[in-house]
Design a protein around this motif. Structure first.
Motif, PDB file in Angstrom:
ATOM      1  N   ASP A 133     -18.238  51.531  28.664  1.00 22.00           N
ATOM      2  CA  ASP A 133     -17.459  52.742  28.871  1.00 22.00           C
ATOM      3  C   ASP A 133     -15.984  52.400  28.942  1.00 22.00           C
ATOM      4  O   ASP A 133     -15.594  51.267  29.220  1.00 22.00           O
ATOM      5  CB  ASP A 133     -17.896  53.447  30.164  1.00 22.00           C
ATOM      6  CG  ASP A 133     -19.317  53.980  30.087  1.00 22.00           C
ATOM      7  OD1 ASP A 133     -19.775  54.282  28.971  1.00 22.00           O
ATOM      8  OD2 ASP A 133     -19.966  54.081  31.142  1.00 22.00           O
ATOM      9  N   THR A 172     -13.905  49.699  31.548  1.00 16.34           N
ATOM     10  CA  THR A 172     -14.816  48.807  32.267  1.00 16.34           C
ATOM     11  C   THR A 172     -14.470  47.332  32.131  1.00 16.34           C
ATOM     12  O   THR A 172     -15.122  46.493  32.739  1.00 16.34           O
ATOM     13  CB  THR A 172     -16.286  49.013  31.817  1.00 16.34           C
ATOM     14  OG1 THR A 172     -16.368  48.812  30.410  1.00 16.34           O
ATOM     15  CG2 THR A 172     -16.787  50.390  32.185  1.00 16.34           C
ATOM     16  N   HIS A 222     -20.099  49.290  35.206  1.00 18.24           N
ATOM     17  CA  HIS A 222     -19.029  49.447  36.187  1.00 18.24           C
ATOM     18  C   HIS A 222     -19.294  48.504  37.364  1.00 18.24           C
ATOM     19  O   HIS A 222     -20.409  48.030  37.572  1.00 18.24           O
ATOM     20  CB  HIS A 222     -18.987  50.881  36.684  1.00 18.24           C
ATOM     21  CG  HIS A 222     -18.601  51.848  35.603  1.00 18.24           C
ATOM     22  ND1 HIS A 222     -18.138  53.095  35.880  1.00 18.24           N
ATOM     23  CD2 HIS A 222     -18.579  51.773  34.264  1.00 18.24           C
ATOM     24  CE1 HIS A 222     -17.861  53.739  34.773  1.00 18.24           C
ATOM     25  NE2 HIS A 222     -18.139  52.946  33.770  1.00 18.24           N
ATOM     26  N   ALA A 248     -15.118  51.864  37.548  1.00 15.81           N
ATOM     27  CA  ALA A 248     -14.422  51.604  36.278  1.00 15.81           C
ATOM     28  C   ALA A 248     -13.081  50.953  36.607  1.00 15.81           C
ATOM     29  O   ALA A 248     -12.246  51.554  37.282  1.00 15.81           O
ATOM     30  CB  ALA A 248     -14.217  52.893  35.495  1.00 15.81           C
TER      31      ALA A 248
END
Length: 187
Positions: A50, A53, A111, A150
């Motif tokens: 994502d 990250t 994460h 994150a």
């Protein structure tokens, strides 16, 4: 601005932290191990995850560990690429004819969990020269709630909190301050 207020000699949550000063989570170590495995066996590796990250940071750290006389690291970042265009871009960087090839290794970065967020913050503050804790445990809880681990969001909220704290003469960032920053500046 906030660096001098907190007695920091460097900026703690920036992209230019030397690779030997980066926080290394267990997941990062595992990812680096898989990348090393792929490199030593001349396999193709893809790192996905994502936004925010730590993919670029992971590649930067991995590249620093490689002998440049033996390895060539290519970087292609575009989240909207199709697989065909992705491989085409990499092959063109090699000066090869662009054909469609299938990758051999793939690793998605997750994460950070709550404890890793605390370790991450402390590592970056230590790199910057902090001699004492600046974020309370409850503040770290709020940073984690906002960021969901994150790292890009951790960096963003921590930097905003340090600015807010310095402007308001607060040596310790607490959970109330993190909530104020998130509600007032980041939402």
């Amino acid at each position: 601005m906030f660096e001098s207020f907190y007695g920091l000699s460097k900026t703690p949550f920036s992209r230019d932290i030397p690779t030997d000063q980066l926080y290394q989570s267990l997941m990062l170590d595992e990812t680096l191990g898989r990348l090393e495995y792929a490199a030593r066996r001349q396999l193709f590796a893809v790192v996905t995850g994502d936004c925010g990250t730590g993919k670029t940071t992971t590649i930067r750290l991995f590249k620093a560990s490689l002998n440049p006389a033996m390895f060539m690291v290519m970087y292609l970042a575009d989240s909207k690429l199709t697989p065909r265009h992705f491989y085409k871009g990499l092959l063109e960087q090699l000066g090869c004819e662009a054909k469609f090839y299938r990758g051999d290794a793939k690793r998605k970065l997750p994460h950070l969990d709550r404890s890793q967020v605390g370790e991450y913050i402390n590592r970056h503050l230590a790199y910057a020269g902090a001699e004492h804790d600046i974020f309370s445990d409850n503040a770290v809880d709020q940073v984690f709630r906002y960021s969901s681990g994150a790292v890009r969001l951790v960096n963003k909220v921590c930097t905003h909190c340090l600015l807010y704290g310095a402007q308001n003469g607060r040596r310790i960032i607490d959970d109330h301050m993190v909530k104020l920053v998130i509600q007032g500046e980041l939402l």
